[in-house]
Design a protein around this motif. Structure first.
Motif, PDB file in Angstrom:
ATOM      1  N   GLU A 149       0.829  -1.207   0.000  1.00 58.37           N
ATOM      2  CA  GLU A 149       0.000   0.000   0.000  1.00 58.37           C
ATOM      3  C   GLU A 149       0.868   1.263   0.000  1.00 58.37           C
ATOM      4  O   GLU A 149       0.552   2.261  -0.668  1.00 58.37           O
ATOM      5  N   VAL A 150       1.953   1.232   0.759  1.00 60.41           N
ATOM      6  CA  VAL A 150       2.876   2.378   0.754  1.00 60.41           C
ATOM      7  C   VAL A 150       3.459   2.531  -0.645  1.00 60.41           C
ATOM      8  O   VAL A 150       3.567   3.644  -1.176  1.00 60.41           O
ATOM      9  N   PHE A 151       3.813   1.406  -1.235  1.00 60.34           N
ATOM     10  CA  PHE A 151       4.363   1.383  -2.592  1.00 60.34           C
ATOM     11  C   PHE A 151       3.391   2.033  -3.571  1.00 60.34           C
ATOM     12  O   PHE A 151       3.771   2.922  -4.351  1.00 60.34           O
ATOM     13  N   VAL A 152       2.140   1.629  -3.513  1.00 58.64           N
ATOM     14  CA  VAL A 152       1.119   2.195  -4.411  1.00 58.64           C
ATOM     15  C   VAL A 152       0.989   3.698  -4.171  1.00 58.64           C
ATOM     16  O   VAL A 152       0.918   4.489  -5.111  1.00 58.64           O
ATOM     17  N   SER A 153       0.958   4.074  -2.913  1.00 57.39           N
ATOM     18  CA  SER A 153       0.838   5.509  -2.578  1.00 57.39           C
ATOM     19  C   SER A 153       1.995   6.313  -3.144  1.00 57.39           C
ATOM     20  O   SER A 153       1.806   7.396  -3.695  1.00 57.39           O
ATOM     21  N   LEU A 154       3.197   5.769  -3.003  1.00 61.01           N
ATOM     22  CA  LEU A 154       4.372   6.520  -3.428  1.00 61.01           C
ATOM     23  C   LEU A 154       4.400   6.691  -4.947  1.00 61.01           C
ATOM     24  O   LEU A 154       4.700   7.767  -5.453  1.00 61.01           O
ATOM     25  N   ILE A 155       4.096   5.626  -5.673  1.00 66.39           N
ATOM     26  CA  ILE A 155       4.246   5.757  -7.115  1.00 66.39           C
ATOM     27  C   ILE A 155       3.023   6.390  -7.769  1.00 66.39           C
ATOM     28  O   ILE A 155       3.107   6.858  -8.893  1.00 66.39           O
ATOM     29  N   SER A 156       1.919   6.428  -7.054  1.00 69.94           N
ATOM     30  CA  SER A 156       0.741   7.032  -7.675  1.00 69.94           C
ATOM     31  C   SER A 156       0.571   8.490  -7.280  1.00 69.94           C
ATOM     32  O   SER A 156      -0.280   9.182  -7.808  1.00 69.94           O
ATOM     33  N   GLY A 157       1.402   8.952  -6.343  1.00 67.39           N
ATOM     34  CA  GLY A 157       1.265  10.338  -5.899  1.00 67.39           C
ATOM     35  C   GLY A 157       2.293  11.237  -6.568  1.00 67.39           C
ATOM     36  O   GLY A 157       2.926  10.884  -7.559  1.00 67.39           O
ATOM     37  N   LYS A 158       2.460  12.421  -5.944  1.00 69.15           N
ATOM     38  CA  LYS A 158       3.381  13.412  -6.537  1.00 69.15           C
ATOM     39  C   LYS A 158       4.836  13.000  -6.360  1.00 69.15           C
ATOM     40  O   LYS A 158       5.731  13.606  -6.921  1.00 69.15           O
ATOM     41  N   ASN A 159       5.060  11.956  -5.518  1.00 69.27           N
ATOM     42  CA  ASN A 159       6.446  11.570  -5.228  1.00 69.27           C
ATOM     43  C   ASN A 159       7.178  11.016  -6.437  1.00 69.27           C
ATOM     44  O   ASN A 159       8.376  11.071  -6.523  1.00 69.27           O
ATOM     45  N   ASP A 161       8.916  10.589  -9.778  1.00 75.43           N
ATOM     46  CA  ASP A 161       9.574  11.484 -10.724  1.00 75.43           C
ATOM     47  C   ASP A 161       9.659  10.820 -12.090  1.00 75.43           C
ATOM     48  O   ASP A 161       9.248  11.377 -13.095  1.00 75.43           O
ATOM     49  N   GLU A 162      10.213   9.600 -12.107  1.00 75.35           N
ATOM     50  CA  GLU A 162      10.384   8.900 -13.381  1.00 75.35           C
ATOM     51  C   GLU A 162      10.090   7.416 -13.201  1.00 75.35           C
ATOM     52  O   GLU A 162      10.253   6.874 -12.128  1.00 75.35           O
ATOM     53  N   LEU A 163       9.707   6.807 -14.313  1.00 78.37           N
ATOM     54  CA  LEU A 163       9.470   5.362 -14.304  1.00 78.37           C
ATOM     55  C   LEU A 163      10.146   4.766 -15.534  1.00 78.37           C
ATOM     56  O   LEU A 163       9.904   5.206 -16.660  1.00 78.37           O
ATOM     57  N   TYR A 164      11.023   3.800 -15.269  1.00 76.72           N
ATOM     58  CA  TYR A 164      11.751   3.146 -16.352  1.00 76.72           C
ATOM     59  C   TYR A 164      11.234   1.726 -16.530  1.00 76.72           C
ATOM     60  O   TYR A 164      10.803   1.083 -15.576  1.00 76.72           O
ATOM     61  N   VAL A 165      11.350   1.226 -17.762  1.00 76.54           N
ATOM     62  CA  VAL A 165      10.953  -0.148 -18.051  1.00 76.54           C
ATOM     63  C   VAL A 165      12.109  -0.845 -18.745  1.00 76.54           C
ATOM     64  O   VAL A 165      12.894  -0.213 -19.462  1.00 76.54           O
ATOM     65  N   SER A 166      12.222  -2.130 -18.476  1.00 77.55           N
ATOM     66  CA  SER A 166      13.300  -2.890 -19.093  1.00 77.55           C
ATOM     67  C   SER A 166      12.859  -4.343 -19.219  1.00 77.55           C
ATOM     68  O   SER A 166      12.006  -4.813 -18.471  1.00 77.55           O
ATOM     69  N   ASP A 167      13.480  -5.050 -20.183  1.00 82.76           N
ATOM     70  CA  ASP A 167      13.171  -6.476 -20.290  1.00 82.76           C
ATOM     71  C   ASP A 167      14.132  -7.302 -19.439  1.00 82.76           C
ATOM     72  O   ASP A 167      14.073  -8.533 -19.459  1.00 82.76           O
ATOM     73  N   SER A 168      15.028  -6.629 -18.724  1.00 75.28           N
ATOM     74  CA  SER A 168      15.918  -7.370 -17.827  1.00 75.28           C
ATOM     75  C   SER A 168      16.123  -6.594 -16.539  1.00 75.28           C
ATOM     76  O   SER A 168      15.873  -5.392 -16.473  1.00 75.28           O
ATOM     77  N   GLU A 169      16.614  -7.290 -15.537  1.00 75.13           N
ATOM     78  CA  GLU A 169      16.832  -6.654 -14.230  1.00 75.13           C
ATOM     79  C   GLU A 169      17.951  -5.627 -14.265  1.00 75.13           C
ATOM     80  O   GLU A 169      18.078  -4.814 -13.366  1.00 75.13           O
ATOM     81  N   LEU A 170      18.780  -5.707 -15.301  1.00 71.20           N
ATOM     82  CA  LEU A 170      19.944  -4.836 -15.330  1.00 71.20           C
ATOM     83  C   LEU A 170      19.621  -3.408 -15.756  1.00 71.20           C
ATOM     84  O   LEU A 170      20.392  -2.502 -15.531  1.00 71.20           O
ATOM     85  N   PHE A 171      18.510  -3.234 -16.406  1.00 74.55           N
ATOM     86  CA  PHE A 171      18.149  -1.893 -16.892  1.00 74.55           C
ATOM     87  C   PHE A 171      19.258  -1.282 -17.733  1.00 74.55           C
ATOM     88  O   PHE A 171      19.451  -0.074 -17.732  1.00 74.55           O
TER      89      PHE A 171
END
Lengths: 239, 166
Positions: A149-159, A161-171
């Protein structure tokens, strides 16, 4: 049957009795004198004292009146750029900077890595560079659901900044998501429900960077499963 | 009422809003006694607020203020350790005290964790829009929707013998 109608019917009958209401009106109509609040303040003081006791005990339990607490004052941070793969922790915090005595024990100490395989969860974490004190991102949440729930709050709120996507853990070849794409991912994540099922499906890796520099990694599968890095709990998007 | 809020008397205030405040307090605490304590405290805070010269823009503002204060006041009760112990002991007795028989919907909602119960109550009973719930609970819209979604899922599971429309 309609849920709202049933619920309203039940709760319509839940109300204070007339004697209580009358007493309340009388008290509100009295001129404000100190003694009118005695009972209220006595209750508040008792509740505050109990709360302080709980918070105090909880605080000391967390920070520890133990040898570990000396690291609160340890200013010997080192800049760490790579994690030891033998250290089998996974972190969500990524940047460490050199501290000074005044900064010792302060917040937002994180460790910069290529891959982010460092220790997790607040308190102390063992790394090749020594033991480092840092803050976790989910505060005093304890259960998997609370943390999620904290996770959802943090990423869905003003906190966020950026969201990255990758097909591997290494980014290594990560892509920065647009606002629209971010919104879609956030929508999916917010629908996650705890499940006992195993995580399945092809994974897509995400790295959320919050405004204060905290990084939270998570993975979503094409079967609708979600897991936060470092946590074993699985959540599922209900269709 | 010795108040600067000249457009509403104490009697009218209690008539209009005491049920609302009591219900949200009860839905959280599941205790008649704690709900009464919280209700009383909320209205004392209201008195203090208006006696300090402040007023409300309209009834919606007053209602939202009361709900928010009810939530904040309830937090103090709920977090205290003594409350946690006491609630479990008095809950059964207090529920049994209520005169009317309750449906399975009531029991299903009361079995939800508190943070879901309160959202269900504000959405379904008070019929507040999501935005208003966000303001009262100090949560983001996504967080409120997420909790509402979870609450519905849990309720559907508890009430699976009857197909309820949500």
């Amino acid at each position: 049957m309609n849920f709202k109608d049933e619920y309203k019917r039940d709760f319509d009958n839940i109300k204070p009795d007339d004697a209580f209401k009358k007493s309340l009106v009388n008290q509100l109509n009295k001129k404000p004198v100190v003694r009118s609040y005695k009972r209220v303040y006595a209750n508040m003081l008792a509740a505050a004292a109990a709360l302080l006791l709980v918070v105090g005990v909880g605080y000391y339990a967390k920070t520890g009146i133990s040898s570990n607490s000396e690291f609160d004052y340890n200013a010997d941070y080192e800049e760490i750029t790579k994690a030891d793969n033998e250290a089998d922790f996974i972190t969500n915090s990524e940047t460490i900077t050199k501290g000074d005595d005044m900064a010792a024990g302060t917040e937002n100490v994180t460790i910069e890595t290529e891959e982010g395989t460092l220790s997790q969860f607040g308190g102390l974490a063992e790394t090749p560079g020594g033991i480092i004190l840092y803050e976790n991102w989910y505060g005093d949440a304890v259960t998997d659901e609370e943390i999620y729930e904290v996770f959802v709050s943090l990423i869905s709120g003003k906190n966020l900044d950026e969201l990255y996507v990758s097909d591997s853990e290494l980014f290594a070849n990560n892509n920065l998501l647009s606002k629209t794409e971010m919104k879609e991912v956030i929508e999916i994540v917010s629908m996650g429900m705890p499940t006992d099922e195993e995580f399945e499906g092809d994974k897509t890796f995400y790295k959320a960077v919050l405004e204060d520099g905290t990084v939270i990694r998570f993975v979503i599968s094409d079967a609708g499963y979600i897991r936060i890095n470092g946590r074993s709990a699985v959540f599922k998007v209900e269709k | 009422m010795n108040t600067a809020d000249k457009d509403i008397s104490a009697n009218e205030l209690i008539e209009r809003y005491s049920d609302m405040v009591y219900r949200i307090a009860f839905s959280r605490t599941q205790s008649v006694h704690d709900a009464q304590d919280i209700t009383q405290e909320v209205f004392f805070k209201y008195l203090k607020y208006v006696n300090s010269g402040k007023s409300f823009n309209d009834e919606e503002h007053r209602k939202a203020w009361l709900l928010k204060v009810a939530m904040n006041t309830g937090n103090t009760f709920i977090k205290a350790a003594w409350f946690r112990h006491r609630a479990s002991l008095t809950e059964a007795a207090d529920v049994a005290e209520s005169m009317e028989e309750k449906s399975e919907v009531y029991y299903a909602v009361m079995e939800l964790p508190e943070k879901y119960r309160v959202i269900v109550h504000l959405f379904y009973y008070e019929e507040l829009p999501i935005k208003a719930i966000c303001d009262i609970l100090d949560l983001s819209e996504t967080a409120v929707k997420s909790r509402l979604h979870r609450a519905r899922t849990m309720l559907k599971d508890k009430l699976k013998e009857v197909q309820y429309e949500f």
